[in-house]
Design a protein around this motif. Structure first.
Motif, short mmCIF file in Angstrom:
data_model
loop_
_atom_site.label_atom_id
_atom_site.label_comp_id
_atom_site.label_asym_id
_atom_site.label_seq_id
_atom_site.Cartn_x
_atom_site.Cartn_y
_atom_site.Cartn_z
N LEU A 10 106.79 -36.50 47.95
CA LEU A 10 106.89 -35.58 46.81
C LEU A 10 105.56 -34.90 46.50
CD1 LEU A 10 109.81 -36.79 46.08
CD2 LEU A 10 109.14 -36.10 43.76
N SER A 11 104.50 -35.68 46.60
CA SER A 11 103.20 -35.11 46.23
C SER A 11 102.72 -34.08 47.25
CB SER A 11 102.16 -36.21 46.04
OG SER A 11 101.85 -36.76 47.30
N THR A 36 113.76 -21.51 45.88
CA THR A 36 114.52 -22.54 46.60
C THR A 36 113.72 -23.85 46.64
OG1 THR A 36 115.14 -20.73 48.06
CG2 THR A 36 115.79 -22.94 48.75
N ALA A 37 112.45 -23.73 47.00
CA ALA A 37 111.61 -24.92 47.12
C ALA A 37 111.44 -25.60 45.76
CB ALA A 37 110.25 -24.55 47.72
N LYS A 38 111.28 -24.78 44.71
CA LYS A 38 111.12 -25.36 43.36
C LYS A 38 112.34 -26.17 42.95
CE LYS A 38 107.93 -22.15 41.24
NZ LYS A 38 107.91 -20.81 40.66
N ALA A 39 113.53 -25.58 43.21
CA ALA A 39 114.78 -26.26 42.83
C ALA A 39 114.91 -27.58 43.60
CB ALA A 39 115.97 -25.35 43.11
N ALA A 67 114.42 -33.58 44.00
CA ALA A 67 113.77 -34.75 44.59
C ALA A 67 113.17 -35.63 43.50
CB ALA A 67 112.68 -34.30 45.56
N ALA A 68 112.55 -35.01 42.50
CA ALA A 68 111.94 -35.77 41.40
C ALA A 68 113.01 -36.55 40.63
CB ALA A 68 111.18 -34.82 40.47
N GLY A 69 114.20 -35.93 40.48
CA GLY A 69 115.32 -36.60 39.80
C GLY A 69 115.73 -37.86 40.55
N PHE A 70 115.88 -37.74 41.87
CA PHE A 70 116.26 -38.91 42.69
C PHE A 70 115.20 -40.01 42.59
CE2 PHE A 70 118.90 -35.92 45.45
CZ PHE A 70 120.10 -36.44 45.03
N LEU A 71 113.93 -39.59 42.62
CA LEU A 71 112.84 -40.57 42.57
C LEU A 71 112.91 -41.37 41.27
CD1 LEU A 71 110.25 -41.62 44.01
CD2 LEU A 71 108.97 -39.93 42.70
N GLY A 130 115.28 -44.08 41.35
CA GLY A 130 115.05 -45.09 42.40
C GLY A 130 115.85 -44.84 43.66
N LYS A 131 116.41 -43.61 43.79
CA LYS A 131 117.15 -43.28 45.03
C LYS A 131 116.16 -42.69 46.03
CE LYS A 131 121.63 -42.45 42.88
NZ LYS A 131 122.58 -41.42 42.46
N PHE A 132 115.48 -43.59 46.73
CA PHE A 132 114.34 -43.15 47.57
C PHE A 132 114.75 -42.32 48.79
CE2 PHE A 132 112.71 -47.14 45.50
CZ PHE A 132 112.03 -46.46 44.51
N PRO A 133 115.75 -42.77 49.57
CA PRO A 133 116.10 -41.93 50.73
C PRO A 133 116.50 -40.51 50.32
CG PRO A 133 117.12 -44.09 50.93
CD PRO A 133 116.52 -44.01 49.54
N GLU A 134 117.26 -40.40 49.21
CA GLU A 134 117.69 -39.08 48.75
C GLU A 134 116.49 -38.27 48.27
OE1 GLU A 134 119.01 -41.97 47.94
OE2 GLU A 134 121.19 -41.88 48.15
N ALA A 135 115.56 -38.94 47.60
CA ALA A 135 114.36 -38.25 47.11
C ALA A 135 113.55 -37.71 48.29
CB ALA A 135 113.50 -39.21 46.28
N ILE A 136 113.42 -38.54 49.33
CA ILE A 136 112.64 -38.13 50.50
C ILE A 136 113.32 -36.97 51.22
CG2 ILE A 136 111.85 -38.88 52.78
CD1 ILE A 136 111.47 -41.71 51.47
#
Ligand SMILES: [Zn+2]
Length: 784
Positions: free
Chosen positions: A387-388, A405-408, A413-417, A420-426
């Motif tokens: 994410l960073s 697009t990238a912002k959305a 990704a931040a929401g998933f993080l 605690g949904k790490f694979p989805e966040a990644i």
């Protein structure tokens, strides 16, 4: 050095600012400059304190001196076994007199060697020396017994400069993942040493992209002690794993440690790993092993499929009650092969081939799912790091390139993080980053009138595409030229009357004719590339045998035969090279012909009886001690080096004369070594002369460095050597981590524009490059 001298240095050169504060302990506090022993006429090192922080000044006295490099040896006992490598800070205000910097670590009877460079002039730059980036010279005895650091700045120009280092220390000393590098193979299986380096690097690059710290331990150095504190051991490609290493890994696994292994599992531990069998299975056809597809109960975060075009596997089966298959091999038509790709047990995960660097996004997720299965907290670590990094592109802290697009995707990704949904966040973060890169590429501007070329090593073009498709793609994305490799020292991929014709020509047709037809249709220039002298891997056996029997192949300095290289001084070989080049120029509607390997293999060639005879004729005398005097006797040496250069130059000049007469519009060009000043002796390649005499219409130095500052220095210097002849520098896509490809390529193209070369040549055009790189260039930097 006298006080006055020291004072003079301070007055003449800009002192660097204080180095940054280190966050690692030093392995040399740099307070004893005399410990850095200068070699071969190099000036001594000096110690400085800048605002209380230590730095070492290394002066490069290249002006009016003879040594090829400024070089210092620091005797220092280092144990690098359980870390990733070395790190230091580097300052150089003007690296332009230096062609490249090297760092060598002496161990046993050999060295570990690699390059480094100041990425930005006039600033402190952080340098990481990664053990997996090193090549071995001689037979090093392992990373635990390094006894000397050698730092070298190689001569690029006849000017003085200096550089500074600070904060020299170990890198990655406390990581929980250990990659075991199969260095014992250099002794027991010399043919495997190259693939050990490549596939170890592929795993290390993957961990770098994931942002995971790791240590790299040579299999010569593995002990139970050194595995203590590690959680996961990775075997990336370890042919013939030594028994004591297998025993140490066995203890590590029984003590709760985990193993991730590729290709050959450690046979001594097959019960613990949970695999049976072990047949070597080559592919039946290209595309037989094309995809690793998840089956059954998937590991957390494991992608449904990851593409990997493997040429063989080591077939193993799970053991009932001990292990299970979590992925199988599928072919390129999406059909199952019935072979297991990944097997999981309590202690280990095993994949049946090495990790290749295709389909990087899915491959990274696949590797993370294997590591995360055993060490779940890696997921959170990688999610945060991914994410960073979204939209952080390139070498500097540039602004974030985030379009809508990238912002959305980043918000998602931040929401998933947060949940605690790490694979989805990644996955979302990776998509966001790709969108950002795409936006960055679209923000680039093309430059009109540029020569934008690709080398293509395959005579059949990128795999899976026809010449028509390949050339159309280049044209659609603003590329103007292709240099396809159509002929070698002993083989032609067209209907040649001079060289043996490749058997594939019968089946697949005359490849020059096909490529030229596509180029004419789509408006792309075709400069046919010949590998000179080198008969490589593909010349017919009877041709090789005949060349050897006729005394036309090379003999090295020590007397070893080099049966795959034609001797450059043999008149029949010169005629063969010239005739083949002229044949291509006159028979086909090509835009140019392109020399490559137009040189000796190295200082070791050629010392065949014919060379001796022909050289003594030129010399007008016998060489008393052949071949030693060509090195020891200065007068003989100078004549010998001239003789070598003349043999190569004859081929270039005669080809140019004949082609200019028959087809004056056909351009003549060459791929050359980057440092003419050194390479004219080392490999007898006098390309500055070829430019001066007008035999070349453009020149492509192979500037395959990952360091942008080195690239800039090389190109600056090369433009001086080439004079009025255009330099279209060679940019090597394979020399930096593949994930950086497009961003680095844009940086390198920007350098060619800054220096006004009016063009560049990229190595090389392959299927992944056609898919991943060319369209991103076409969005901006080469937009038609
Ligand atoms: Zn010879």
């Amino acid at each position: 050095m006298s006080l006055l001298g020291a004072f003079g240095v301070v007055l003449l050169s800009a002192m660097p600012p204080a180095p940054p504060k280190a966050d690692h302990p030093p392995c040399d506090d740099l307070s004893q400059p005399a410990a850095w022993k200068p070699m071969w006429g190099t000036a001594p090192a000096e110690a400085l304190a800048l605002e209380g922080r230590r730095a070492l000044r290394l002066p490069c006295n290249l002006k009016g001196t003879k040594h090829e490099r400024a070089s210092w040896d620091r005797e220092l006992k280092l144990d690098l076994t359980a870390c990733q490598g070395l790190q230091f800070d580097l300052f150089c205000a003007d690296a332009s007199p230096v062609s490249h910097f090297s760092l060598y670590l002496h161990s046993g009877d050999g060295w570990y060697a690699t390059g480094f460079a100041p990425e930005v002039a006039g600033q402190w730059c952080h340098v990481k020396i990664d053990k997996t980036d090193t090549r071995m010279e001689g037979t090093p005895a392992g990373w635990g017994v390094v006894d000397t650091i050698r730092v070298s700045a190689w001569r690029g120009a006849n000017r003085d400069t200096e550089f500074y280092i600070a904060n020299l220390g170990l890198l990655g000393a406390d990581a929980s993942i250990a990659i075991i590098r199969g260095e014992s193979a250099a002794k027991t299986r010399p043919g495997e040493a190259g693939s050990v380096a490549t596939f170890t690097k592929a795993v290390a690059d993957t961990l770098d992209r994931l942002g995971l710290a790791y240590a790299v331990i040579s299999d010569l150095d593995v002990t139970p002690e050194r595995l203590k504190g590690k959680k996961i051991v990775v075997l990336p490609h370890n042919p013939g794993l030594p028994d004591p290493v297998a025993a140490a890994i066995g203890d590590f696994l029984r003590g709760g440690g985990k193993l991730v292994s590729f290709y050959a599992p450690p046979w001594q531990l097959r019960d613990l790993v949970g695999v049976a069998g072990g047949d070597h299975v080559p592919q039946k056809y290209r595309g037989h092993f094309a995809e690793i597809r998840a089956v059954g109960e998937r590991l957390m975060g494991m992608p449904k499929a990851a593409k990997q075009l493997s040429w063989n596997i080591l077939r193993v089966q799970p053991i009932e009650g001990k292990s299970r298959v979590v992925a199988n091999w599928f072919n390129d038509k999406g059909e199952p092969t019935g072979d297991a790709a990944i097997i999981v047990s309590e202690h280990a995960i095993h994949m049946t081939h090495v990790l290749l660097s295709d389909d990087l996004a899915n491959k990274d997720r696949l590797v993370l799912s294997l590591l995360g299965h055993f060490e779940p907290k890696l997921w959170e670590q990688v999610a945060n790091a991914t994410l960073s990094r979204i939209g952080r592109i390139g070498r500097f802290d540039r602004i974030e390139y985030l379009d809508e697009t990238a912002k959305a995707l980043k918000a998602r990704a931040a929401g998933f993080l947060a949940q605690g949904k790490f694979p989805e966040a990644i996955a979302s973060a990776a998509e966001a980053h790709q969108a950002a890169i795409s936006a960055y590429c679209a923000s680039q501007k093309p430059l009109k009138g540029e020569h934008r070329a690709f080398w293509c090593h395959s005579a059949f073009g990128p795999a899976g595409m026809t010449w028509d498709e390949s050339i159309k793609l280049l044209a659609d994305n603003g590329f103007t030229a292709i240099l396809p490799n159509m002929l070698w020292g002993g083989l032609a991929y067209y209907e040649s009357g001079v060289l043996p014709v490749a058997p594939e020509v019968k089946e697949k047709g005359d490849q020059i004719a096909k490529c030229v037809a596509a180029c004419r249709k789509h408006g792309v220039q075709c400069h046919v590339w010949k590998v000179n002298y080198n008969m490589g891997w593909n010349a017919p056996k009877d041709f090789l045998a005949r060349m050897k029997a006729e005394g036309r192949t090379q003999v090295m300095f020590g007397g070893k035969a080099e049966p795959t290289w034609l001797c450059p001084s043999h008149p029949d070989n010169q005629k063969l090279e010239i005739d083949a080049m002229v044949e291509v120029a006159t028979r086909y509607d090509v835009d140019g012909i392109h020399f490559d390997y137009i040189r000796y293999p190295g200082p070791e060639g050629c010392f065949c009886p014919g060379c001796r005879e022909r050289f003594e004729k030129v010399l007008g005398a016998k060489v008393a001690n052949w071949p030693a005097d060509t090195r020891k006797d200065d007068a003989v040496r100078a004549k010998w080096l001239d003789f070598r250069r003349e043999q190569i130059t004859k081929v270039v000049s005669a080809t140019a004369e004949q082609v200019r007469k028959a087809k004056p519009k056909v351009k003549i060009s060459a791929a050359v070594f980057p440092n003419w000043a050194v390479d004219r002796d080392g490999v007898g390649q006098d390309w500055k002369l070829w430019c001066e005499r007008g035999w070349l219409d453009f020149v492509c130095p192979m500037d395959y460095t990952p360091h942008i500052a080195s690239f800039e220095n090389l190109v600056k210097q090369q433009r001086e050597w080439a004079g009025k002849v255009p330099v279209y520098p060679g940019i090597g896509l394979g020399v930096w981590p593949p994930g950086d490809n497009i961003v680095k390529l844009i940086d390198f193209i920007a350098v060619t524009r800054k220096l006004g070369t009016t063009g560049f040549t990229i190595f090389e055009y392959t299927a992944p490059v056609a898919r991943d790189i060319v369209p991103l260039c076409g969005k901006g930097i080469t937009r038609p």
